[in-house]
Design a protein around this motif. Structure first.
Motif, PDB file in Angstrom:
ATOM      1  N   LEU A  73      -2.148  -4.694  18.200  1.00 41.70           N
ATOM      2  CA  LEU A  73      -0.708  -4.521  18.353  1.00 41.70           C
ATOM      3  C   LEU A  73       0.067  -5.670  17.708  1.00 41.70           C
ATOM      4  O   LEU A  73       1.124  -5.452  17.107  1.00 41.70           O
ATOM      5  CB  LEU A  73      -0.322  -4.387  19.822  1.00 41.70           C
ATOM      6  N   ARG A  74      -0.446  -6.888  17.822  1.00 42.21           N
ATOM      7  CA  ARG A  74       0.222  -8.020  17.159  1.00 42.21           C
ATOM      8  C   ARG A  74       0.221  -7.817  15.647  1.00 42.21           C
ATOM      9  O   ARG A  74       1.214  -8.091  14.977  1.00 42.21           O
ATOM     10  CB  ARG A  74      -0.439  -9.340  17.533  1.00 42.21           C
ATOM     11  N   ARG A  75      -0.886  -7.303  15.109  1.00 41.19           N
ATOM     12  CA  ARG A  75      -0.960  -7.047  13.661  1.00 41.19           C
ATOM     13  C   ARG A  75      -0.003  -5.933  13.266  1.00 41.19           C
ATOM     14  O   ARG A  75       0.732  -6.042  12.287  1.00 41.19           O
ATOM     15  CB  ARG A  75      -2.400  -6.680  13.259  1.00 41.19           C
ATOM     16  N   LEU A  76      -0.010  -4.848  14.030  1.00 46.27           N
ATOM     17  CA  LEU A  76       0.828  -3.707  13.680  1.00 46.27           C
ATOM     18  C   LEU A  76       2.316  -4.017  13.802  1.00 46.27           C
ATOM     19  O   LEU A  76       3.125  -3.483  13.051  1.00 46.27           O
ATOM     20  CB  LEU A  76       0.479  -2.500  14.557  1.00 46.27           C
ATOM     21  N   THR A  77       2.690  -4.860  14.757  1.00 43.35           N
ATOM     22  CA  THR A  77       4.106  -5.173  14.960  1.00 43.35           C
ATOM     23  C   THR A  77       4.568  -6.390  14.166  1.00 43.35           C
ATOM     24  O   THR A  77       5.736  -6.755  14.232  1.00 43.35           O
ATOM     25  CB  THR A  77       4.416  -5.410  16.449  1.00 43.35           C
ATOM     26  N   GLY A  78       3.654  -7.016  13.433  1.00 39.43           N
ATOM     27  CA  GLY A  78       4.020  -8.185  12.636  1.00 39.43           C
ATOM     28  C   GLY A  78       4.113  -9.456  13.440  1.00 39.43           C
ATOM     29  O   GLY A  78       4.596 -10.476  12.955  1.00 39.43           O
TER      30      GLY A  78
END
Length: 144
Positions: A47-52
């Motif tokens: 989720l951190r990767r997907l949300t930047g």
């Protein structure tokens, strides 16, 4: 490398919902808990990767990333809402479609075993319902 984003979104959503259920809106925080199991940790990282939110300042997020972060926050407030979980999957799919570089990156990550739902049943007066307990459970009875 061509990624089937529909299937990838389907595969990633259970990790996302597991992490959101465990951490709420803090799921996007940079610090991972040592106590988090593999599925929750993977979901949080994903989720951190997907949300930047995996960058140093997180200031260069896209519209799709901001929409996904909003959905995460909304689902964190009502974690058992099936409609929001479906919306999360759609948001993940939209983001992966719009950003094939992110899709390829996340698709290459090793995933832990798929998260499962734990059901706990208890019966009897004042019987505690516990998934994992590392200590003593007192029900208020006097003991010798």
């Amino acid at each position: 490398m061509s990624v089937d984003v529909v299937q990838l979104a389907q595969d990633l959503t259970p990790y996302a919902t597991t992490a959101i259920t465990a951490y709420g809106t803090a799921v996007l925080a940079r610090v991972e808990s040592d106590a988090a199991d593999a599925s929750v940790s993977f979901g949080q990282r994903m989720l951190r990767r997907l949300t930047g939110r995996d960058t140093s300042d997180g200031s260069d997020t896209t519209t799709e990333q901001d929409a996904l972060a909003d959905t995460v926050a909304e689902l964190a407030n009502t974690p058992h809402d099936a409609d929001l979980a479906a919306m999360l999957r759609v948001q993940i799919r939209r983001l992966l479609t719009a950003h094939p570089d992110i899709a390829a990156d996340v698709a290459g990550w090793t995933r832990p075993a798929a998260p499962t739902t734990v059901t706990i049943t208890t019966s009897g007066e004042r019987s505690p319902a516990v998934n994992i307990n590392y200590g003593t459970i007192h029900t208020g009875d006097t003991t010798a």
